[in-house]
Design a protein around this motif. Structure first.
Motif, PDB file in Angstrom:
ATOM      1  N   THR A 115     -21.211  68.901  -3.356  1.00  5.28           N
ATOM      2  CA  THR A 115     -21.348  67.463  -3.596  1.00  5.28           C
ATOM      3  C   THR A 115     -20.691  67.112  -4.936  1.00  5.28           C
ATOM      4  N   MET A 116     -20.524  65.832  -5.161  1.00  3.89           N
ATOM      5  CA  MET A 116     -19.913  65.351  -6.397  1.00  3.89           C
ATOM      6  C   MET A 116     -20.749  65.711  -7.621  1.00  3.89           C
ATOM      7  N   LEU A 117     -22.069  65.838  -7.463  1.00  2.25           N
ATOM      8  CA  LEU A 117     -22.952  66.082  -8.605  1.00  2.25           C
ATOM      9  C   LEU A 117     -22.998  67.548  -9.023  1.00  2.25           C
ATOM     10  N   ASP A 118     -22.445  68.459  -8.225  1.00  3.12           N
ATOM     11  CA  ASP A 118     -22.500  69.887  -8.554  1.00  3.12           C
ATOM     12  C   ASP A 118     -21.949  70.218  -9.937  1.00  3.12           C
ATOM     13  N   PRO A 119     -20.740  69.735 -10.312  1.00  6.15           N
ATOM     14  CA  PRO A 119     -20.237  70.100 -11.647  1.00  6.15           C
ATOM     15  C   PRO A 119     -21.092  69.560 -12.779  1.00  6.15           C
ATOM     16  N   PHE A 120     -21.727  68.397 -12.573  1.00  8.61           N
ATOM     17  CA  PHE A 120     -22.597  67.842 -13.612  1.00  8.61           C
ATOM     18  C   PHE A 120     -23.813  68.727 -13.814  1.00  8.61           C
ATOM     19  N   LEU A 251     -10.071  53.047 -10.813  1.00  7.77           N
ATOM     20  CA  LEU A 251     -10.744  54.214 -11.395  1.00  7.77           C
ATOM     21  C   LEU A 251     -12.191  54.321 -10.924  1.00  7.77           C
ATOM     22  N   GLY A 252     -12.838  53.166 -10.744  1.00  2.00           N
ATOM     23  CA  GLY A 252     -14.223  53.188 -10.276  1.00  2.00           C
ATOM     24  C   GLY A 252     -14.339  53.564  -8.809  1.00  2.00           C
ATOM     25  N   GLY A 253     -13.220  53.565  -8.085  1.00  2.42           N
ATOM     26  CA  GLY A 253     -13.251  53.993  -6.689  1.00  2.42           C
ATOM     27  C   GLY A 253     -13.212  55.495  -6.512  1.00  2.42           C
ATOM     28  N   ILE A 254     -13.060  56.237  -7.606  1.00  5.04           N
ATOM     29  CA  ILE A 254     -12.964  57.698  -7.510  1.00  5.04           C
ATOM     30  C   ILE A 254     -14.326  58.389  -7.472  1.00  5.04           C
ATOM     31  N   PRO A 255     -15.242  58.122  -8.417  1.00  3.06           N
ATOM     32  CA  PRO A 255     -16.465  58.941  -8.498  1.00  3.06           C
ATOM     33  C   PRO A 255     -17.544  58.535  -7.486  1.00  3.06           C
ATOM     34  N   TRP A 256     -17.195  58.561  -6.211  1.00  5.09           N
ATOM     35  CA  TRP A 256     -18.146  58.257  -5.144  1.00  5.09           C
ATOM     36  C   TRP A 256     -18.283  59.475  -4.242  1.00  5.09           C
ATOM     37  N   GLN A 257     -19.499  59.780  -3.857  1.00  5.83           N
ATOM     38  CA  GLN A 257     -19.721  60.903  -2.968  1.00  5.83           C
ATOM     39  C   GLN A 257     -19.028  60.707  -1.617  1.00  5.83           C
TER      40      GLN A 257
END
Length: 590
Positions: A115-120, A251-257
């Motif tokens: 998921t997108m949150l894994d690196p965080f 840029l805001g369209g990038i960090p979406w799961q």
């Protein structure tokens, strides 16, 4: 308006088609990506990482192309004070996919995250991952609610049936096939839904253009006929506002799961990049009929149509210009086909958002933060439960909340202001830590909320340079609403401030602790002093009170990836021979 049997039949046929394809995809791929030691949960989230170019191109395009995208594009082209110049979504989201493909898809996919949150969570820890989950979840849920709300409005134009019932049925169908097939069902239904949008709208456009009430759109593009030219203009005083909104989309369209869900399901990092580029072209192509329909609406003498003497803009119905054009400027059988396709296509966005939210919750919150020892079967059931819960929540908001669009605008701003700079930091800036992440989060949140949100009637407490008092006239009631308009690009400024705060506070706290100016006992987040923290998930282990969780990293991952989700971020076979897979080593390469 009476119930139109033809319209109902068209909509039912489209819904049956979508549901059938979703169930078929689930059955066809029920064992894909799952080996004897594999995980069903990871297969649901990223589809076994074997999504090819054809299906992948369509499902990546459907990241943004849905009911809200085509309705919103037509609306802005039609609106007299905006026009094509302010219809930023097609180019903004297309460039978003290009930038995502160039810079973000490869590092995310090559490390094999789920998921997108894994690196965080890997770099900043599970608590910070939980904080970042909040704006990500808000964005997904409010987006689903907004497009379901748009669906109800669309159906109310063509068929006089119970709007609530239509929204609930649509949501139930999307939830059902997502429950059954996960990403596979979402991806395959995306193919059908995009075909529906493309064919439905393109079949309708020639009929609308040839309607006697419609003037030549090439003339009305530059000359005022029934309203100001539909090409629109950007006034000098609005330049910064236009740029702020455009960067928000790009840029805001990038960090979406919903985007990284597709990236991480690609069979390789190169495929993930190619899919992003294909989808960028798809976004532009799919916007063309919407632009034409908006131009047709601006070129129509509505007094000569069945709609009535007042144009949609004077009835506060500009947001429904696309279904209104199809309904009143096309023959009934054409409008039913077009609107049936559009209503079914709404699910192409709703289903993926619901799956994205449930994937992040099941993996990053339930499993990695609270139940590291949870079995794969347990994770699957948590996903199924949250798919239903989040779907029901989005549906309830669509039916009960009048300000659902305002909520989505604000939450999408928070994704841009908070998550994007965090993603930049975690992937490309060496040395950031949890303290900087918290500082960036707080800075971004305060600066964005401080600017207010007119859609939610949220007044600002920070008045940025150039602010003005604007007015909005409700044509039906004659009521005039006054609000503060921030013409300063405060959203992008908040994003940059969030990024700089992350970097600055990370290095400051690192220096203070390592130099001894601050005692190590004050490193309460274990982000600087402790190399093997109970909080930070590093490349090798996550140490908890009872368990050691192997967080294997990945280089190029095999098409059928089946590494244990309870113990991995990726492919265990590569942990020993690819030291370049962690964020820290990636930073050092750059």
């Amino acid at each position: 308006m009476a119930i139109h049997a033809e319209g109902l039949v068209a909509i039912v046929l489209f819904y049956v088609l979508i549901l059938s394809v979703g169930i078929w995809a689930a059955w066809k791929n029920k064992n894909s990506g799952v080996t004897e030691s594999g995980d069903r949960s990871e297969s649901i989230m990223v589809g076994g990482r074997d999504i090819g170019l054809f299906v992948g191109g369509f499902t990546m395009t459907a990241t943004w192309v849905g009911g809200g995208y085509i309705n919103g594009t037509a609306e802005y082209v039609y609106l007299p004070d905006y026009g094509l110049a302010w219809a930023q979504a097609p180019f903004g989201y297309a460039l978003s996919l290009v930038v995502g493909g160039l810079f973000f898809a490869k590092p995310m996919r090559s490390r094999g995250y789920v998921t997108m949150l894994d690196p965080f969570q890997q770099l900043y820890g599970k608590r910070m991952g939980g904080l970042l989950f909040i704006p990500a979840l808000m964005g997904e849920i409010f987006w689903s609610a907004a497009i379901l709300s748009a669906l109800g409005a669309t159906l109310s134009v063509i068929v006089d049936i119970n709007i609530n019932m239509s929204v609930v049925i649509s949501a139930l169908i999307a939830i059902f096939y997502t429950l059954v097939g996960g990403l596979y069902s979402v991806a395959y239904t995306d193919v059908v839904q995009l075909f529906c949008i493309f064919l439905g709208l393109w079949i309708s456009v020639p009929f609308a253009l040839s309607n006697p009430a419609v003037s030549d759109i090439s003339v009305s593009a530059k000359e005022e006929i029934y309203q100001s030219p539909w090409l629109g203009e950007i006034k000098p005083e609005d330049n910064w506002l236009w740029a702020d909104n455009f960067f928000l989309l790009m840029l805001g369209g990038i960090p979406w799961q919903v985007y990284f869900q597709r990236v991480l399901s690609a069979s390789s990092a190169t495929y993930a990049q190619v899919l992003s580029f294909i989808a960028a072209l798809g976004c532009l192509v799919m916007a063309v009929p919407s632009v034409l329909i908006g131009a047709i609406g601006a070129s129509t003498d509505w007094n000569k149509t069945t709609y009535g003497s007042l144009p949609p803009k004077d009835r506060d119905e500009s947001d429904m210009i696309l279904p209104i054009v199809l309904q009143h400027l096309c023959p009934p059988y054409i409008s039913f086909f077009g609107l049936g396709a559009v209503s079914a296509a709404v699910m192409s966005s709703a289903d993926s958002s619901i799956l994205s939210a449930s994937s992040m919750f099941a993996r990053n919150i339930y499993q990695l933060a609270f139940r590291q020892s949870a079995s794969d079967r347990e994770i699957v059931w948590v996903m199924r439960l949250t798919i239903f819960v989040f779907g029901a929540l989005a549906t309830a908001m669509a039916l009960l909340t009048g300000s659902v669009y305002g909520l989505w605008y604000l939450s999408s701003d928070l994704v841009y202001v908070i998550i994007f700079p965090q993603l930049l930091s975690v992937l490309f800036v060496k040395g950031t830590n949890t303290y900087g992440s918290v500082a960036g989060y707080i800075f971004g949140l305060l600066l964005r909320i401080g600017g207010g949100e007119p859609y939610l009637k949220l007044p600002p407490f920070i008045y940025y340079p150039g602010w003005v008092t604007a007015e909005k006239v409700h044509h039906l009631t004659g009521e005039v609403e006054y609000f503060v308009q921030q013409r300063f690009p405060f959203k992008s400024m908040s994003m940059v401030a969030s990024f700089l705060a992350n970097v600055a506070f990370s290095y400051l706290l690192k220096y203070l602790f390592e130099s001894g100016m601050l005692s190590h006992k004050y490193d309460f987040l274990d982000a600087v002093v402790s190399k093997h923290s109970k909080e930070i998930m590093d490349k090798t282990t996550l140490v908890t009170n009872h368990d050691n969780i192997i967080l294997s990293e990945m280089a190029p991952v095999k098409q059928a990836l089946s590494a244990s989700m309870a113990g991995t971020f990726t492919n265990t076979e590569i942990l020993s021979d690819d030291a370049a897979s962690s964020p820290e080593s990636f930073h050092s390469e750059n």
